[in-house]
Structures are given as C-alpha cells and as structure tokens.
Design a protein around this motif. Structure first.
Motif, PDB file in Angstrom:
ATOM      1  N   LEU A  24       0.834  -1.197   0.000  1.00  0.00           N
ATOM      2  CA  LEU A  24       0.000   0.000   0.000  1.00  0.00           C
ATOM      3  C   LEU A  24       0.874   1.254   0.000  1.00  0.00           C
ATOM      4  CD1 LEU A  24      -2.637   1.597   0.197  1.00  0.00           C
ATOM      5  CD2 LEU A  24      -2.609   1.160   2.676  1.00  0.00           C
ATOM      6  N   VAL A  25       1.885   1.283   0.850  1.00  0.00           N
ATOM      7  CA  VAL A  25       2.767   2.444   0.922  1.00  0.00           C
ATOM      8  C   VAL A  25       3.478   2.644  -0.414  1.00  0.00           C
ATOM      9  CG1 VAL A  25       4.902   3.320   1.976  1.00  0.00           C
ATOM     10  CG2 VAL A  25       3.042   2.465   3.410  1.00  0.00           C
ATOM     11  N   ARG A  26       3.934   1.573  -1.036  1.00  0.00           N
ATOM     12  CA  ARG A  26       4.594   1.701  -2.339  1.00  0.00           C
ATOM     13  C   ARG A  26       3.649   2.267  -3.395  1.00  0.00           C
ATOM     14  NH1 ARG A  26       9.315  -0.838  -4.048  1.00  0.00           N
ATOM     15  NH2 ARG A  26       8.293  -1.315  -6.004  1.00  0.00           N
ATOM     16  N   ARG A  27       2.394   1.823  -3.404  1.00  0.00           N
ATOM     17  CA  ARG A  27       1.433   2.372  -4.375  1.00  0.00           C
ATOM     18  C   ARG A  27       1.212   3.863  -4.131  1.00  0.00           C
ATOM     19  NH1 ARG A  27      -1.842  -2.124  -3.086  1.00  0.00           N
ATOM     20  NH2 ARG A  27      -3.467  -0.725  -2.374  1.00  0.00           N
ATOM     21  N   LEU A  28       1.079   4.243  -2.870  1.00  0.00           N
ATOM     22  CA  LEU A  28       0.880   5.653  -2.546  1.00  0.00           C
ATOM     23  C   LEU A  28       2.102   6.482  -2.915  1.00  0.00           C
ATOM     24  CD1 LEU A  28      -0.896   5.176   0.890  1.00  0.00           C
ATOM     25  CD2 LEU A  28      -1.957   5.967  -1.242  1.00  0.00           C
ATOM     26  N   LEU A  29       3.293   5.953  -2.637  1.00  0.00           N
ATOM     27  CA  LEU A  29       4.518   6.655  -3.013  1.00  0.00           C
ATOM     28  C   LEU A  29       4.658   6.760  -4.524  1.00  0.00           C
ATOM     29  CD1 LEU A  29       7.018   5.154  -0.431  1.00  0.00           C
ATOM     30  CD2 LEU A  29       6.271   7.549  -0.544  1.00  0.00           C
ATOM     31  N   ASP A  30       4.304   5.701  -5.244  1.00  0.00           N
ATOM     32  CA  ASP A  30       4.339   5.745  -6.710  1.00  0.00           C
ATOM     33  C   ASP A  30       3.494   6.899  -7.227  1.00  0.00           C
ATOM     34  OD1 ASP A  30       5.946   3.458  -6.836  1.00  0.00           O
ATOM     35  OD2 ASP A  30       4.270   2.117  -7.285  1.00  0.00           O
ATOM     36  N   ASP A  31       2.290   7.028  -6.698  1.00  0.00           N
ATOM     37  CA  ASP A  31       1.385   8.107  -7.124  1.00  0.00           C
ATOM     38  C   ASP A  31       1.951   9.478  -6.760  1.00  0.00           C
ATOM     39  OD1 ASP A  31      -0.356   6.280  -8.189  1.00  0.00           O
ATOM     40  OD2 ASP A  31      -1.855   6.468  -6.612  1.00  0.00           O
ATOM     41  N   TRP A  32       2.471   9.603  -5.549  1.00  0.00           N
ATOM     42  CA  TRP A  32       3.048  10.880  -5.111  1.00  0.00           C
ATOM     43  C   TRP A  32       4.225  11.277  -6.003  1.00  0.00           C
ATOM     44  CZ3 TRP A  32       7.910  11.687  -2.608  1.00  0.00           C
ATOM     45  CH2 TRP A  32       8.123  13.003  -2.230  1.00  0.00           C
ATOM     46  N   LEU A  33       5.136  10.319  -6.259  1.00  0.00           N
ATOM     47  CA  LEU A  33       6.291  10.609  -7.107  1.00  0.00           C
ATOM     48  C   LEU A  33       5.856  11.021  -8.510  1.00  0.00           C
ATOM     49  CD1 LEU A  33       8.658   7.727  -5.989  1.00  0.00           C
ATOM     50  CD2 LEU A  33       9.042  10.181  -5.637  1.00  0.00           C
ATOM     51  N   ALA A  34       4.843  10.376  -9.045  1.00  0.00           N
ATOM     52  CA  ALA A  34       4.340  10.722 -10.376  1.00  0.00           C
ATOM     53  C   ALA A  34       3.786  12.143 -10.377  1.00  0.00           C
ATOM     54  CB  ALA A  34       3.286   9.726 -10.827  1.00  0.00           C
ATOM     55  N   ARG A  35       3.002  12.502  -9.365  1.00  0.00           N
ATOM     56  CA  ARG A  35       2.454  13.864  -9.281  1.00  0.00           C
ATOM     57  C   ARG A  35       3.573  14.887  -9.175  1.00  0.00           C
ATOM     58  NH1 ARG A  35      -1.098  11.416  -5.866  1.00  0.00           N
ATOM     59  NH2 ARG A  35      -0.127  12.331  -4.040  1.00  0.00           N
ATOM     60  N   GLU A  36       4.578  14.603  -8.361  1.00  0.00           N
ATOM     61  CA  GLU A  36       5.702  15.531  -8.194  1.00  0.00           C
ATOM     62  C   GLU A  36       6.474  15.710  -9.498  1.00  0.00           C
ATOM     63  OE1 GLU A  36       6.790  17.451  -5.277  1.00  0.00           O
ATOM     64  OE2 GLU A  36       4.658  17.038  -5.184  1.00  0.00           O
TER      65      GLU A  36
END
Length: 72
Positions: A24-36
């Motif tokens: 779950l944390v990896r999916r959330l981080l993936d999304d955050w990194l993409a937005r950034e």
C-alpha cells in the motif's frame, strides 16, 4: 489513486513492514512521485517493498511533508 485501505502497522526502516502495508505504501509513493514529476499516472518504484529506492521515497515524502525524514 483512491483507496479505502488503511495501514495496520509501521512501514519503512525499522518498521514491521507487513507485506500488505508495504505494498500500500509503495502504491501511494508511486502516485506521489508521479504527481511531483508531473506525470499522469503512477510510476512503479523499482525493487521490492523495502529496497533502497522505497526507503529513499519514504524519506523524501516525509521531508516534503515537513516531518522528520526518518525512513519510516
């Protein structure tokens, strides 16, 4: 990403790193990194749940959030 999942334990350096929570944390981080990066979708982190790239992303997110970048 829209999710109703919740963490059940700590994730990252020194954390419990339950497989479901780590994913779950990896999916959330993936999304955050993409937005950034200004990208339209998730960008999967390389390696496994607690590989150096994931821990670096946890630290970066915590620093971005104004929290101690302790890796957890």
């Amino acid at each position: 990403m829209t999710t109703t999942e919740v963490l059940t334990s700590s994730v990252g350096e020194g954390g419990r790193n339950d497989e479901k929570d780590a994913k779950l944390v990896r999916r959330l981080l993936d999304d955050w990194l993409a937005r950034e990066a200004g990208e339209p979708g998730g960008r999967p982190l390389p390696g496994g749940p607690m590989e150096p790239d994931t821990l670096a992303a946890i630290r970066a997110f915590r620093a971005w959030s104004g929290l101690d970048p302790d890796g957890r």
